[in-house]
Design a protein around this motif. Structure first.
Motif, short mmCIF file in Angstrom:
data_model
loop_
_atom_site.label_atom_id
_atom_site.label_comp_id
_atom_site.label_asym_id
_atom_site.label_seq_id
_atom_site.Cartn_x
_atom_site.Cartn_y
_atom_site.Cartn_z
N SER A 109 0.82 -1.29 -0.04
CA SER A 109 -0.08 0.05 0.11
C SER A 109 1.01 1.23 -0.11
CB SER A 109 -0.96 0.14 1.30
OG SER A 109 -1.82 -0.98 1.21
N ARG A 110 2.05 1.22 0.85
CA ARG A 110 2.93 2.22 0.91
C ARG A 110 3.43 2.50 -0.40
NH1 ARG A 110 3.73 5.65 4.95
NH2 ARG A 110 5.81 6.07 4.29
N ILE A 111 4.07 1.65 -1.13
CA ILE A 111 4.86 1.71 -2.36
C ILE A 111 3.81 2.14 -3.46
CG2 ILE A 111 5.85 0.32 -4.17
CD1 ILE A 111 7.07 -1.23 -1.97
N ASP A 112 2.63 1.69 -3.39
CA ASP A 112 1.68 2.08 -4.57
C ASP A 112 1.35 3.47 -4.20
OD1 ASP A 112 1.91 -0.38 -5.75
OD2 ASP A 112 0.21 -1.40 -4.85
N ASP A 113 1.22 3.98 -2.95
CA ASP A 113 0.67 5.46 -2.75
C ASP A 113 1.62 6.33 -3.29
OD1 ASP A 113 -0.13 7.73 -1.64
OD2 ASP A 113 -0.32 7.23 0.40
N SER A 114 1.35 7.09 -4.37
CA SER A 114 2.34 8.09 -4.71
C SER A 114 2.64 9.22 -4.01
CB SER A 114 1.57 8.68 -6.23
OG SER A 114 0.36 9.32 -5.98
N GLU A 115 1.90 9.53 -2.78
CA GLU A 115 2.10 10.45 -1.96
C GLU A 115 2.99 10.04 -0.48
OE1 GLU A 115 1.11 13.72 -2.54
OE2 GLU A 115 0.28 12.67 -4.33
N ALA A 116 3.24 8.65 -0.57
CA ALA A 116 3.74 8.22 0.33
C ALA A 116 5.31 8.27 0.18
CB ALA A 116 3.50 6.67 0.85
N GLU A 117 6.14 8.19 1.24
CA GLU A 117 7.42 8.29 1.11
C GLU A 117 8.07 6.76 1.10
OE1 GLU A 117 8.77 10.03 4.71
OE2 GLU A 117 8.86 12.13 3.83
N LEU A 118 9.14 6.65 0.51
CA LEU A 118 9.74 5.20 0.45
C LEU A 118 11.11 5.46 1.12
CD1 LEU A 118 9.85 2.39 -0.57
CD2 LEU A 118 10.62 3.25 -2.69
N ARG A 119 11.31 4.88 2.30
CA ARG A 119 12.33 4.76 3.00
C ARG A 119 13.25 3.62 2.57
NH1 ARG A 119 9.25 6.00 7.79
NH2 ARG A 119 8.29 8.07 7.40
N LEU A 120 14.89 3.89 2.01
CA LEU A 120 15.61 2.82 1.90
C LEU A 120 16.80 2.80 2.77
CD1 LEU A 120 15.63 3.77 -2.05
CD2 LEU A 120 14.41 1.85 -0.82
N LEU A 121 17.28 1.81 3.37
CA LEU A 121 18.57 1.71 4.03
C LEU A 121 19.52 1.35 3.00
CD1 LEU A 121 20.18 1.78 6.68
CD2 LEU A 121 19.26 -0.67 6.86
N ILE A 122 20.72 1.99 2.98
CA ILE A 122 21.83 1.51 2.15
C ILE A 122 22.78 1.32 3.02
CG2 ILE A 122 23.38 2.50 0.25
CD1 ILE A 122 21.04 4.42 -0.58
N VAL A 123 23.50 0.22 2.71
CA VAL A 123 24.66 -0.39 3.40
C VAL A 123 25.92 -0.41 2.52
CG1 VAL A 123 25.58 -2.13 4.82
CG2 VAL A 123 23.25 -1.67 5.17
N GLU A 124 26.75 0.27 2.86
CA GLU A 124 27.87 0.19 1.81
C GLU A 124 29.30 -0.17 2.79
OE1 GLU A 124 27.37 4.00 -0.60
OE2 GLU A 124 27.69 4.46 1.51
N ASP A 125 29.87 -1.31 2.07
CA ASP A 125 31.45 -1.41 2.82
C ASP A 125 32.36 -1.32 1.95
OD1 ASP A 125 31.45 -3.65 1.15
OD2 ASP A 125 30.46 -4.88 2.61
N ARG A 126 33.83 -1.10 2.67
CA ARG A 126 34.83 -0.77 1.93
C ARG A 126 35.84 -1.41 2.38
NH1 ARG A 126 32.00 3.67 2.43
NH2 ARG A 126 31.52 4.93 0.61
N ASN A 127 37.08 -1.85 1.61
CA ASN A 127 38.08 -2.66 1.91
C ASN A 127 37.65 -4.13 2.10
OD1 ASN A 127 40.77 -2.84 1.85
ND2 ASN A 127 40.83 -2.93 4.33
N THR A 128 36.63 -4.62 1.50
CA THR A 128 35.98 -6.01 1.42
C THR A 128 36.17 -6.70 -0.02
OG1 THR A 128 33.70 -5.37 1.01
CG2 THR A 128 34.62 -5.43 3.29
N THR A 129 35.86 -7.83 -0.02
CA THR A 129 35.96 -8.68 -1.46
C THR A 129 35.03 -8.20 -2.18
OG1 THR A 129 34.93 -10.40 -0.45
CG2 THR A 129 37.17 -10.79 -0.43
N GLY A 130 33.78 -7.66 -1.52
CA GLY A 130 32.64 -7.18 -2.35
C GLY A 130 31.62 -8.13 -2.92
N LEU A 131 30.63 -7.89 -3.60
CA LEU A 131 29.94 -8.90 -4.28
C LEU A 131 30.19 -9.12 -5.58
CD1 LEU A 131 26.43 -6.85 -3.20
CD2 LEU A 131 27.64 -9.02 -2.06
N THR A 132 31.19 -10.08 -5.66
CA THR A 132 31.77 -10.69 -6.73
C THR A 132 30.81 -11.71 -7.12
OG1 THR A 132 33.25 -11.97 -5.57
CG2 THR A 132 33.92 -9.97 -6.13
N GLY A 133 31.16 -12.34 -8.43
CA GLY A 133 30.47 -13.65 -9.00
C GLY A 133 29.07 -13.19 -9.84
#
Length: 163
Positions: A109-133
Motif C-alpha cells: 500500500s505504501r509503495i503504491d501510494d504516490s504520496e507516501a515516502e519510500l525509505r531505503l536503508l543503504i549499507v556500503e562496505d569498503r576494503n572488502t572482497t565485495g559482491l563478486t560472482g
C-alpha cells in the motif's frame, strides 16, 4: 511451477524459476528472522559479514549505514528501475497471500501510494572482497541475492568475533 519459486531480474525483466542450475540454496525460512525488527542483531550481522570478507591488507574494513527517502518523481523513477509493475509487485502480492506474508500488505500500500515516502536503508562496505560472482555460481553475489539463510563462507574465521 512447483517447489520454492524465486525471482531474478535481467535485461528481459523479472521471471520466476523453480530449480535447476543456479537455483537458490535454502538454510532456513528468512521470514522468521526478518520480522524480528532487531536492529542491533542486523547491524552486528552486517558488520560480521563485512569483517569476514575483509581484504588481506593493513586497511580496516569500513561500513556505512545511511537512509534515503524517496518521494514523487525520485520514487517513481526508482520503482521504474526495479521494474516494479513488470512482475516484482505481482510477486510480492502473492507473498502477502501466504500466512507468513500478511505484513507485506502495508508495504504494498505504501509503495503504491504516490504520496507516501519510500525509505531505503543503504549499507556500503569498503576494503572488502565485495559482491563478486554471478547468479548461477557459488559466489558472494549469489549468496546475497539468491540464497536464503545459506552461508557460502568457507574460511575458518567465518563468523568469528571481530576484534
Amino acid at each position: 511451477m512447483s517447489g520454492k519459486h524465486r525471482t531474478e531480474m535481467d535485461d528481459r525483466g523479472w521471471f520466476f524459476f523453480s530449480g535447476g542450475p543456479g537455483a537458490p540454496r535454502y538454510g532456513d525460512d528468512p521470514t522468521k528472522h526478518a520480522v524480528d525488527h532487531d536492529s542491533e542483531a542486523f547491524v552486528r550481522e552486517v558488520l560480521q559479514n563485512a569483517n569476514d570478507q575483509a581484504l588481506d591488507n593493513d586497511e580496516p574494513v569500513e561500513v556505512t549505514f545511511r537512509f534515503v527517502t524517496l518521494t514523487g518523481e525520485e520514487k517513481r523513477l526508482f520503482l521504474e528501475g526495479l521494474e516494479w509493475q513488470d512482475g516484482l509487485r505481482e510477486r510480492l502480492e502473492s507473498v502477502t497471500a501466504a500466512d507468513r506474508g500478511r505484513s507485506y500488505d502495508r508495504l504494498l500500500s505504501r509503495i503504491d501510494d504516490s504520496e507516501a515516502e519510500l525509505r531505503l536503508l543503504i549499507v556500503e562496505d569498503r576494503n572488502t572482497t565485495g559482491l563478486t560472482g554471478d547468479w548461477d555460481e557459488d559466489s558472494n553475489y549469489a549468496a546475497l541475492v539468491r540464497d536464503e539463510l545459506y552461508s557460502s563462507k568457507q574460511d575458518d574465521t567465518a563468523g568469528a568475533p571481530m576484534d
